[in-house]
Design an enzyme around this catalytic site. Sequence first.
Site, short mmCIF file in Angstrom:
data_model
loop_
_atom_site.label_atom_id
_atom_site.label_comp_id
_atom_site.label_asym_id
_atom_site.label_seq_id
_atom_site.Cartn_x
_atom_site.Cartn_y
_atom_site.Cartn_z
N HIS A 1 0.97 3.69 8.14
CA HIS A 1 1.16 4.22 6.79
C HIS A 1 1.78 5.62 6.82
O HIS A 1 1.66 6.35 7.80
CB HIS A 1 -0.17 4.27 6.04
CG HIS A 1 -0.70 2.91 5.69
ND1 HIS A 1 -1.60 2.25 6.49
CD2 HIS A 1 -0.44 2.09 4.64
CE1 HIS A 1 -1.89 1.07 5.94
NE2 HIS A 1 -1.19 0.94 4.82
N SER B 1 0.81 -1.23 0.00
CA SER B 1 0.00 0.00 0.00
C SER B 1 0.84 1.27 0.00
O SER B 1 0.48 2.25 -0.65
CB SER B 1 -0.93 0.00 1.21
OG SER B 1 -0.22 -0.24 2.39
N ASP C 1 -1.85 6.47 10.50
CA ASP C 1 -2.68 5.54 11.27
C ASP C 1 -1.79 4.61 12.08
O ASP C 1 -2.15 3.46 12.34
CB ASP C 1 -3.56 4.72 10.31
CG ASP C 1 -2.72 3.98 9.27
OD1 ASP C 1 -1.47 4.16 9.28
OD2 ASP C 1 -3.28 3.23 8.46
#
Lengths: 247, 247
Positions: B196, B15, B193
């Site tokens: 990330h 991600s 978070d």
Amino acid sequence: MAGHQRPLFVLFGASMTQYSFELGGWGAALTDLYQRQADVLLRGYSGWNSRRALEVLHELFPKDIPRQPALVVVFFGANDAAVPVKSGRGQHVPIEEFKENLKKIVIYLKNLTPTTRVILTTAPPIDEKVRERIGVMNFGKRAIGILDRTNENARKYAAACKEAAAETGVGVVDLWTSIQEFSPCWGIECLTDGMHLSVSGSKVMFNELRRVIETANWVPSLHRDFMPTEYEGGHNRYDYVHPAVDM
Amino acid sequence: MAGHQRPLFVLFGASMTQYSFELGGWGAALTDLYQRQADVLLRGYSGWNSRRALEVLHELFPKDIPRQPALVVVFFGANDAAVPVKSGRGQHVPIEEFKENLKKIVIYLKNLTPTTRVILTTAPPIDEKVRERIGVMNFGKRAIGILDRTNENARKYAAACKEAAAETGVGVVDLWTSIQEFSPCWGIECLTDGMHLSVSGSKVMFNELRRVIETANWVPSLHRDFMPTEYEGGHNRYDYVHPAVDM
């Protein structure tokens, strides 16, 4: 579908394309939008006009390479529309030639493959007050009252760009109009130096480009909602599991 | 040198790679830095671990396509390092396998061409307080005191990643360390978070990646100062001329 089979988008233009991956840039935003769906390549050349673009078109888009673009965004005109100078040097290209150059570029690109799509983009409007101030800052009093670019020229070249799009049957992003509709303070808000795009101007470009792509009647569609996502669902075996709810 | 002959950089990861063209993202910043010099392609797959990456490596990087990468940035580990769950599902990969997967990925990529370079990246540190709060928000009281990721695990997997880089002779971006050196409030400033990258975290990633590229002892160099710029000087005929100073 693996990466090298993704549709390829090419951003082909002058400085407003070359700098489109700066913070808040429209090129980066487009790449982000099409993550896992399309590849975006940057072909931006600061200072170039449509004449220079046409001259090297066959080098930049060779017919004999295997991976051809699904979409080319063509974004010239801000330099073509520069006020002509006495010596004949500089970036200016006469408007009739500009329009013909764009049409030749479009026809060449559309012939790369049966499904290569092209979108033309008009240059943004000119904030003449800002251009004059920058001229005076750079060249002193002799630049008072003298503009290197005018909004009336920008309007004419934008109209020629739209005609070129209509006559070749391709889509067009009318940035000249969209930016002036953004707010009464468009010159301050959307431009950095009276001609180049600010973050807000880049956002207008991105939104309009996206709208043109998504409303086009293309088969296959280049609307992200109708395009495959690479390896979608392929990582299900490795989906997130929180230890507290593992069963 | 025309565009399709530029060195190709591929960003391959989970991600934090997939989202690297968001506002302020490190992928966009790298593309901007190498404008007119290199092409950057995004191969980011949210949720993936090194096992999944290895599984489809040959599809994503086929040996038989003509345009091969000059540089691949490999950025897995944040999901491998997830706490294992009882059912055996989820993203966790045992650390020994993680290290072996990375080494296999590096060796495969290095064999694509004699000059294909690889840089490994360690996952950022974990802000455990934030991870716990998010767990409780999502799963209620049963998630109190239970973490899906720990910074001690992140440290171990970062060490394994650095070992994999050393044992295969490639460069490494040690994001786990760099982010903790950024400021005492790295968890708030560099992460969104607890895991990330925020814009500041992305900036750390970009700066470190750039440093590793620019200090590498590669022939040919991938330092932008030593790479050709496409059509440099080629537009001199069309250089900017202000009407007030035209001669």
